[in-house]
Design a protein around this motif. Structure first.
Motif, PDB file in Angstrom:
ATOM      1  N   LYS A 207       1.853   2.309  -3.235  1.00  0.00           N
ATOM      2  CA  LYS A 207       0.683   2.690  -4.060  1.00  0.00           C
ATOM      3  C   LYS A 207       0.061   1.505  -4.802  1.00  0.00           C
TER       4      LYS A 207
ATOM      5  N   LYS B 166      -2.846  -1.245  -4.709  1.00  0.00           N
ATOM      6  CA  LYS B 166      -4.088  -1.458  -3.954  1.00  0.00           C
ATOM      7  C   LYS B 166      -4.126  -2.891  -3.443  1.00  0.00           C
ATOM      8  N   SER B 167      -3.803  -3.044  -2.174  1.00  0.00           N
ATOM      9  CA  SER B 167      -3.641  -4.380  -1.615  1.00  0.00           C
ATOM     10  C   SER B 167      -4.418  -4.527  -0.315  1.00  0.00           C
ATOM     11  N   ARG B 168      -4.816  -5.763  -0.013  1.00  0.00           N
ATOM     12  CA  ARG B 168      -5.481  -6.030   1.263  1.00  0.00           C
ATOM     13  C   ARG B 168      -5.001  -7.377   1.798  1.00  0.00           C
TER      14      ARG B 168
ATOM     15  N   LYS C  56     -12.199  -4.870  -5.900  1.00  0.00           N
ATOM     16  CA  LYS C  56     -11.827  -3.647  -5.158  1.00  0.00           C
ATOM     17  C   LYS C  56     -10.314  -3.465  -5.040  1.00  0.00           C
ATOM     18  N   PHE C  57      -9.601  -4.589  -5.022  1.00  0.00           N
ATOM     19  CA  PHE C  57      -8.141  -4.521  -4.815  1.00  0.00           C
ATOM     20  C   PHE C  57      -7.412  -5.196  -5.977  1.00  0.00           C
ATOM     21  N   ASP C  58      -6.168  -4.769  -6.218  1.00  0.00           N
ATOM     22  CA  ASP C  58      -5.368  -5.416  -7.266  1.00  0.00           C
ATOM     23  C   ASP C  58      -4.618  -6.620  -6.714  1.00  0.00           C
TER      24      ASP C  58
ATOM     25  N   ASN D 222       0.837  -1.211   0.000  1.00  0.00           N
ATOM     26  CA  ASN D 222       0.000   0.000   0.000  1.00  0.00           C
ATOM     27  C   ASN D 222       0.866   1.253   0.000  1.00  0.00           C
TER      28      ASN D 222
END
Ligand code: ADP
Ligand code: ASP
Ligand code: MG
Length: 404
Positions: free
Chosen positions: A88, A90-92, A126-128, A85
């Protein structure tokens, strides 16, 4: 949606630098497809957690034990996602119960039964990048479970199989070699290997892939490869469904396992049904017995029976067998845990003779005593004193000319 599953082992997330290095591989990959990264605990962490837990109780209860030893993966996943993150991306990070990854009920050796892929697809909108822990799951009683040592490989393949994606295992060596490259410096990297051969190598101790992960990949026809997280640009090893690729070689690899133990029961009554009294309760205790050797005494009434099992199961097995002593009827029970198993593996052994002779000759010349021998169509395994492991592997690798 194009998805890739990447797995990073303990050394690949074992330090701040390692997490950044592996994070950069994930970042690069996320520019071309969605990524699910399956992570191990930082190297040494699972051992530390196991020892810590056992310092409170010799045999911790399985529910708490799995709660404790699964936490290493939680931390590495969170750290990785924080790093990404910050870059930059987009990770979760997720824990396995949040997905969930459902396993069979038992602890420490659970099997993955179901992965909620709908949830993963939704999160990938939502996340990459999703970072998920290997090694852990949750059973139908809501208890955290673990998959056995090295289980993150299996988690990664299971996720890839569920999503019909490719799976790349990033580790600390360049790929699968003819033997452990950390023991034999001129071991040769295998560019392509069939599932069948890889399964044999893994099950005999080539710990670069957990056996179950290969089994699963073979069953689901999952595209699987092994690469180095230190040199990600180098071609690793591809594991494929092509028929044997090493068939022209009599021997394709040498493996070893040091986590073996041996139990001998002396003067067991030699009559029908005895083996089932010995091995039945062990199987019920979820203990996998490997090599079995029986010597009949001269009078033909009694036998000595030896068998091998994973070292971690020794205490449990001794407890079971001592409890059943009068039921089984044996005189003495002897155990040793300073032994190792060496295997010479090759699909080509089906059609070539002389492998056993070369093996016995090599060990004899190097004064290494063989305690037990077992053979199958495509492997010969022997049990030796643990202190000779490295020498035996090196000499056999040379004798079978695997460096060429
Ligand atoms: P990770 O933490 O990435 O899962 P592992 O330690 O489980 O890594 O597996 C990689 C290790 O497997 C290597 O460092 C190597 O010592 C060992 N190994 C044993 N046999 C082989 C083999 N035939 N080919 C490659 N590596 C092997
Ligand atoms: N952390 C677990 C272990 O050390 C699982 C894995 O790394 O594959 O066994
Ligand atoms: Mg591993």
């Amino acid at each position: 949606m194009k998805i890739k599953v990447l797995k990073f082992g303990g050394t690949s997330v074992g330090s701040k630098d390692a997490i950044k290095r592996s994070g950069n591989i994930i970042n690069d990959c996320s520019k071309k497809s969605k990524v699910i990264a399956v992570l191990s605990a930082m190297s040494g962490e699972t051992d530390r957690l196991i020892n810590l837990t056992k310092s409170f109780a010799k045999s911790p209860n399985p529910i708490d034990f799995d709660n404790a030893i699964s936490t290493g993966e939680n931390l590495s996943c969170a750290l990785m996602s924080i790093y990404l993150n910050n870059q930059k991306v987009k990770s979760r990070s997720l824990l396995s119960w949040q997905i969930p990854i459902i396993t069979s009920p038992e602890h420490m050796k659970s099997r993955i039964l179901f992965i909620n892929k709908k949830f993963l697809f939704k999160e990938l909108e939502k996340f990459d990048v999703l970072i998920i822990p290997g090694f852990q799951g949750i059973n139908n009683k809501g208890e955290i479970t673990t998959l056995g040592r090295g289980g993150s490989d299996t988690s990664a393949v299971a996720v890839a199989a569920a999503l019909d994606a490719e799976c790349t295992i990033y580790t600390d060596v360049e790929g699968v070699f003819t033997t452990d490259p950390n023991i034999v410096s001129n071991a040769k990297k295998i560019n392509k290997i069939s599932y069948e051969e890889m399964l044999e190598l893994a099950s005999q101790g080539a710990k670069v892939l957990q056996t179950r992960s290969v089994e699963l990949a073979m069953r689901k026809n999952t595209k699987l490869s092994v690469r180095s997280s230190l040199q990600p640009k180098k071609n690793g090893t591809v594991i494929t469904d092509e028929k044997s690729l090493l068939e022209n070689k009599t021997v394709s690899g040498i493996t070893y396992t040091k986590d073996e133990a041996k139990i001998t029961l002396s003067r067991v009554l030699d009559k029908p049904g005895v083996s089932s009294k010995i091995f039945g309760p062990l199987a019920k205790g979820n203990i996998n017995v490997d090599m079995i050797l029986q010597n009949i005494s001269q009078d033909g009434k009694f036998a000595n029976l030896s068998f091998t099992l994973p070292r971690g199961d020794l205490e449990k097995a001794l407890k079971i067998l001592k409890k059943d002593k009068s039921k089984i009827g044996y005189k003495k029970i002897i155990s040793s845990d300073n032994i190792s198993k060496i295997s010479v593996v090759g699909v080509g052994m089906r059609s070539h003779a002389g492998v056993a002779q070369t093996l016995f000759d090599t060990l004899g010349k190097n004064k290494i005593n063989i305690q037990v021998i077992t053979t199958s169509e495509i492997k010969i395994s022997i049990l030796i004193d643990e202190k000779h492991t490295d020498l035996a592997v090196q000499k056999l690798h040379q004798a079978f000319k695997l460096h060429k």
